[in-house]
Each structure stands twice: as structure tokens, then as C-alpha cells.
Write a protein that holds these residues in place. Structure first.
Motif, PDB file in Angstrom:
ATOM      1  N   LEU A 139       4.877   3.196  -8.852  1.00 48.72           N
ATOM      2  CA  LEU A 139       5.613   1.942  -8.735  1.00 48.72           C
ATOM      3  C   LEU A 139       5.958   1.616  -7.282  1.00 48.72           C
ATOM      4  O   LEU A 139       6.079   0.430  -6.925  1.00 48.72           O
ATOM      5  N   GLU A 140       6.096   2.629  -6.460  1.00 50.79           N
ATOM      6  CA  GLU A 140       6.499   2.417  -5.071  1.00 50.79           C
ATOM      7  C   GLU A 140       5.326   2.212  -4.113  1.00 50.79           C
ATOM      8  O   GLU A 140       5.532   1.970  -2.924  1.00 50.79           O
ATOM      9  N   LEU A 141       4.090   2.289  -4.626  1.00 50.85           N
ATOM     10  CA  LEU A 141       2.919   2.157  -3.762  1.00 50.85           C
ATOM     11  C   LEU A 141       2.663   0.736  -3.243  1.00 50.85           C
ATOM     12  O   LEU A 141       2.251   0.574  -2.086  1.00 50.85           O
ATOM     13  N   PRO A 142       2.836  -0.327  -4.051  1.00 51.25           N
ATOM     14  CA  PRO A 142       2.539  -1.673  -3.535  1.00 51.25           C
ATOM     15  C   PRO A 142       3.361  -2.025  -2.298  1.00 51.25           C
ATOM     16  O   PRO A 142       4.546  -1.688  -2.211  1.00 51.25           O
ATOM     17  N   THR A 144       5.403  -4.367  -0.706  1.00 52.11           N
ATOM     18  CA  THR A 144       6.169  -5.525  -1.155  1.00 52.11           C
ATOM     19  C   THR A 144       6.514  -6.498  -0.022  1.00 52.11           C
ATOM     20  O   THR A 144       7.202  -7.483  -0.244  1.00 52.11           O
ATOM     21  N   SER A 145       6.020  -6.214   1.176  1.00 50.73           N
ATOM     22  CA  SER A 145       6.181  -7.185   2.266  1.00 50.73           C
ATOM     23  C   SER A 145       5.109  -8.267   2.196  1.00 50.73           C
ATOM     24  O   SER A 145       5.157  -9.242   2.943  1.00 50.73           O
ATOM     25  N   THR A 146       4.139  -8.093   1.284  1.00 52.94           N
ATOM     26  CA  THR A 146       3.080  -9.083   1.083  1.00 52.94           C
ATOM     27  C   THR A 146       3.225  -9.738  -0.279  1.00 52.94           C
ATOM     28  O   THR A 146       3.846  -9.176  -1.188  1.00 52.94           O
ATOM     29  N   ASP A 147       2.633 -10.931  -0.418  1.00 52.33           N
ATOM     30  CA  ASP A 147       2.687 -11.637  -1.699  1.00 52.33           C
ATOM     31  C   ASP A 147       1.992 -10.827  -2.789  1.00 52.33           C
ATOM     32  O   ASP A 147       2.499 -10.703  -3.909  1.00 52.33           O
ATOM     33  N   LYS A 148       0.821 -10.294  -2.480  1.00 51.11           N
ATOM     34  CA  LYS A 148       0.061  -9.514  -3.458  1.00 51.11           C
ATOM     35  C   LYS A 148       0.842  -8.274  -3.869  1.00 51.11           C
ATOM     36  O   LYS A 148       0.881  -7.912  -5.054  1.00 51.11           O
ATOM     37  N   GLY A 149       1.464  -7.617  -2.895  1.00 50.51           N
ATOM     38  CA  GLY A 149       2.242  -6.428  -3.203  1.00 50.51           C
ATOM     39  C   GLY A 149       3.420  -6.719  -4.106  1.00 50.51           C
ATOM     40  O   GLY A 149       3.735  -5.931  -5.005  1.00 50.51           O
ATOM     41  N   LEU A 150       4.061  -7.854  -3.900  1.00 56.51           N
ATOM     42  CA  LEU A 150       5.175  -8.249  -4.769  1.00 56.51           C
ATOM     43  C   LEU A 150       4.707  -8.464  -6.197  1.00 56.51           C
ATOM     44  O   LEU A 150       5.358  -8.043  -7.154  1.00 56.51           O
ATOM     45  N   ARG A 151       3.561  -9.154  -6.319  1.00 59.02           N
ATOM     46  CA  ARG A 151       3.033  -9.379  -7.672  1.00 59.02           C
ATOM     47  C   ARG A 151       2.671  -8.063  -8.335  1.00 59.02           C
ATOM     48  O   ARG A 151       2.997  -7.825  -9.505  1.00 59.02           O
ATOM     49  N   ALA A 154       5.761  -6.222  -9.474  1.00 62.93           N
ATOM     50  CA  ALA A 154       6.356  -6.865 -10.648  1.00 62.93           C
ATOM     51  C   ALA A 154       5.564  -6.550 -11.909  1.00 62.93           C
ATOM     52  O   ALA A 154       6.141  -6.267 -12.974  1.00 62.93           O
ATOM     53  N   VAL A 155       4.236  -6.583 -11.806  1.00 65.56           N
ATOM     54  CA  VAL A 155       3.384  -6.282 -12.965  1.00 65.56           C
ATOM     55  C   VAL A 155       3.578  -4.838 -13.408  1.00 65.56           C
ATOM     56  O   VAL A 155       3.755  -4.553 -14.603  1.00 65.56           O
ATOM     57  N   LEU A 156       3.539  -3.915 -12.464  1.00 61.04           N
ATOM     58  CA  LEU A 156       3.690  -2.500 -12.791  1.00 61.04           C
ATOM     59  C   LEU A 156       5.061  -2.198 -13.394  1.00 61.04           C
ATOM     60  O   LEU A 156       5.175  -1.451 -14.376  1.00 61.04           O
ATOM     61  N   GLU A 157       6.099  -2.789 -12.801  1.00 60.40           N
ATOM     62  CA  GLU A 157       7.455  -2.572 -13.320  1.00 60.40           C
ATOM     63  C   GLU A 157       7.576  -3.082 -14.754  1.00 60.40           C
ATOM     64  O   GLU A 157       8.173  -2.419 -15.613  1.00 60.40           O
TER      65      GLU A 157
END
Length: 328
Positions: A139-142, A144-151, A154-157
Motif C-alpha cells: 500500500l505504501e509503494l505508490p 502519492t506525489s503524482t496523480d497516478k500514484g494517488l489513484r 486509492a485503488v489499493l486501499e
């Protein structure tokens, strides 16, 4: 008059994609989708299985309506030799459903025993369930400073927090996300159920929603191109299953794991069970009609069994008898 089946998402008909496609396959798919409410993904998979089976028979100079039981068994044996057990199960299910439908509609006159064709036992491939620690790392790999990482976060969570199927996650509409952290979704077989999720998933969904419109615009889509919650930065406005699977696989590889979207559903059920949740509760949350189906999703580890023995067996050090059984 033959009905023409339109492929999900593409809008193209079978006749446009393949001139020799049997229109009766289209009738079968329409009846199955109408009567049982199967998802577009399942219908598409059925269509691919029928196409492969039909092509194999045509190489032998036969039509599917005149195929013998031995032909079907030979085809399934070829699948068994070259594909996974899950693919074999899926293709076997498709063929059995096709002939059951054809028999009911007087298209073929095969004995009822054909419905049990090639129903031999084979080992079910066990889904690898990551530990709760591994899931936290995932869950902590994306980024989240990028738009793709945020998505992705959110999907994984949401997948891990709810145990929803991939098709259910992908079908969530933007208006369904409300403040009480509860989703009313239409699950497998068009069965409606309520899905709840925690504060962590709610937080990351809120963060992602602030960037959702910008993601659509950057990909060249209109902000109203899709009403689905999760969007793509590719040619499709709505997030697709192959993108979801690829995303999870890429993150999992960084942890030396092999995971699919469905593996997170197994992890959801397994970790609930390890935390002491009742099987009936897990069944309700997964949306299963039968309790036995839910037990398939629970992977017991040898450590869990040892812990249970240590606590509950009278010969173990951790055993404490209930007061009603103690003397005095």
C-alpha cells in the motif's frame, strides 16, 4: 431470425470482427447476460472461449452442434496440457453452459450425461495470500506525489479495505462515494449489497478525487467522459481491468510477490479471519451466497494452526481451562 451480440466496450458486433462467427453464440451470450446478470468481463471471456473452441473444431472439419463427446474431451485435454488449471476450469464451464443452453433450445440433442463431460478432479491452484505486513508495504509503494500514484493508492486501499471484486471496483460511479464511507454496489449475479470501508481508504479516495478531473484532461479526455470513479490516463477514459492487473503486478514484483486483484480479495478475507472475524461475517462482506464459497478465500497458515493449538489444546503450555470445567 438470428440476434447479433455486441461486444462490451467496443460496440463492434461479432460479424464485424469475424465473418464466420456463429450467430447462435450471440444468442447464447445475450440469454446468459439477461437471465443471470453476468458482467461484461465474464461475457467477454465466454466469447473468447467459444471462439477458440469453435476454431479448434473447424480444423477437424466439424461444427460445434455435431461435436462428439470424445472431441470435447480431446480439446479439454489439450487445454490441460498447455494451460493453467484455472483456464481449464473456465473453458470447461463455458462449454458445459453452451451445450446445456443448446439442449434447452433444441439446437442439439445430446444426452444429459454430456453436461458432466470431462468433470475429472484436478488440483486447484492455491492463491498466494500476502501477510498483513506485506500488504502494508504494498500500500505504501505508490508515489502519492503524482496523480497516478494517488489513484493507485486509492485503488489499493479500497480493494484491501473492502474485498471487492475487480469488476465491482471498476464499476463504482463518482456519485456513489458519500461521506458515511458506505457504497451500495451491484455485485455478481446482479445481487445488491452494502460495502463499508475505513478512514484510511476514505482519506486516499478524497485525495485522489481532487486530481481526478486533471487526470482526465491530461489524457485528452473530457471531464465528463466517464462517470466511473477511477479513471485512466490512457486511451480509455475509464480505468480498465488490464490496467488494474498490470498495476498490482508491477508493485508486487517490487516486493518479490506475484499478486492479482483477486489475491487482495483473498487477503481481505484471510486477514479478517486471522483477526477473529466470524465466517458468517466474512461471507456477508464478500457477498457470497454460500458459506462454503467464503471458506475457499481463507488461507490458513501453519503459524495460525500452531497458535490455535497452543491456546486451546490441554497438552499445550498456553491452555487455560474454562471455569466451568475447572475443579473446585
Amino acid at each position: 431470425m438470428k440476434m447479433t451480440y455486441v461486444l462490451p466496450q467496443t460496440g463492434r458486433t461479432e460479424n464485424e470482427e469475424q465473418e464466420d462467427w456463429d450467430g447462435r453464440f450471440g444468442d447464447f451470450l445475450i440469454d446468459l447476460q439477461t437471465q443471470e446478470g453476468l458482467t461484461d468481463l465474464t461475457i467477454r471471456q465466454l466469447q473468447l472461449h467459444l471462439r477458440a473452441y469453435d476454431a479448434w473444431l473447424k480444423e477437424l472439419g466439424r461444427c460445434w452442434t455435431s461435436a462428439r463427446r470424445e472431441d470435447i474431451q480431446e480439446y479439454l485435454q489439450q487445454v490441460r496440457d498447455h494451460r493453467s488449471a484455472s483456464t481449464l476450469r473456465s473453458k470447461l464451464w463455458s462449454i458445459r453452459r453452451l451445450y446445456a443452453w443448446a439442449r434447452e433450445n433444441s439446437i442439439v440433442t445430446v444426452p444429459s450425461c454430456w453436461m458432466m463431460v470431462a468433470r475429472r478432479t484436478y488440483e486447484r491452484k492455491r492463491t498466494v495470500v500476502p501477510s498483513s505486513h506485506q500488504l502494508q508495504q504494498l500500500l505504501e509503494l505508490p508515489d502519492t506525489s503524482t496523480d497516478k500514484g494517488l489513484r493507485d493508492r486509492a485503488v489499493l486501499e479500497l480493494l484491501y479495505a473492502t474485498g471487492m471484486r475487480a469488476t465491482e471496483i471498476l464499476s463504482i460511479k463518482l456519485h456513489q462515494v458519500v461521506k458515511d464511507r458506505c457504497l451500495r454496489i451491484m455485485g455478481k449475479g446482479q445481487v445488491e449489497r452494502l460495502v463499508v470501508y475505513g478512514e484510511d481508504a476514505a482519506y486516499w479516495i478524497a485525495q485522489y478525487k481532487e486530481k481526478r478531473q486533471m487526470m482526465l484532461l491530461k489524457a485528452g479526455h473530457s471531464v465528463v467522459a466517464t462517470q466511473q470513479l477511477f479513471v485512466s490516463m490512457g486511451k480509455h477514459a475509464a480505468y480498465q481491468y488490464f490496467e488494474l492487473r498490470r498495476m498490482i503486478r508491477a508493485y508486487a514484483q517490487r516486493l518479490n510477490l506475484k499478486l492479482t486483484p483477486h489475491a487482495l480479495r483473498h487477503a481481505f478475507a484471510t486477514h479478517l479471519y486471522q483477526g477473529g472475524a466470524a465466517l458468517r461475517t466474512i461471507q456477508l462482506l464478500l457477498g457470497h451466497a454460500q458459506l462454503t464459497t467464503s471458506t475457499i478465500y481463507i488461507s490458513r497458515r501453519i503459524e495460525d494452526s500452531k497458535k490455535m493449538m497452543h491456546i486451546h489444546h490441554p497438552r499445550e503450555d498456553g491452555y487455560k481451562p474454562y471455569r466451568r470445567w475447572s475443579s473446585g
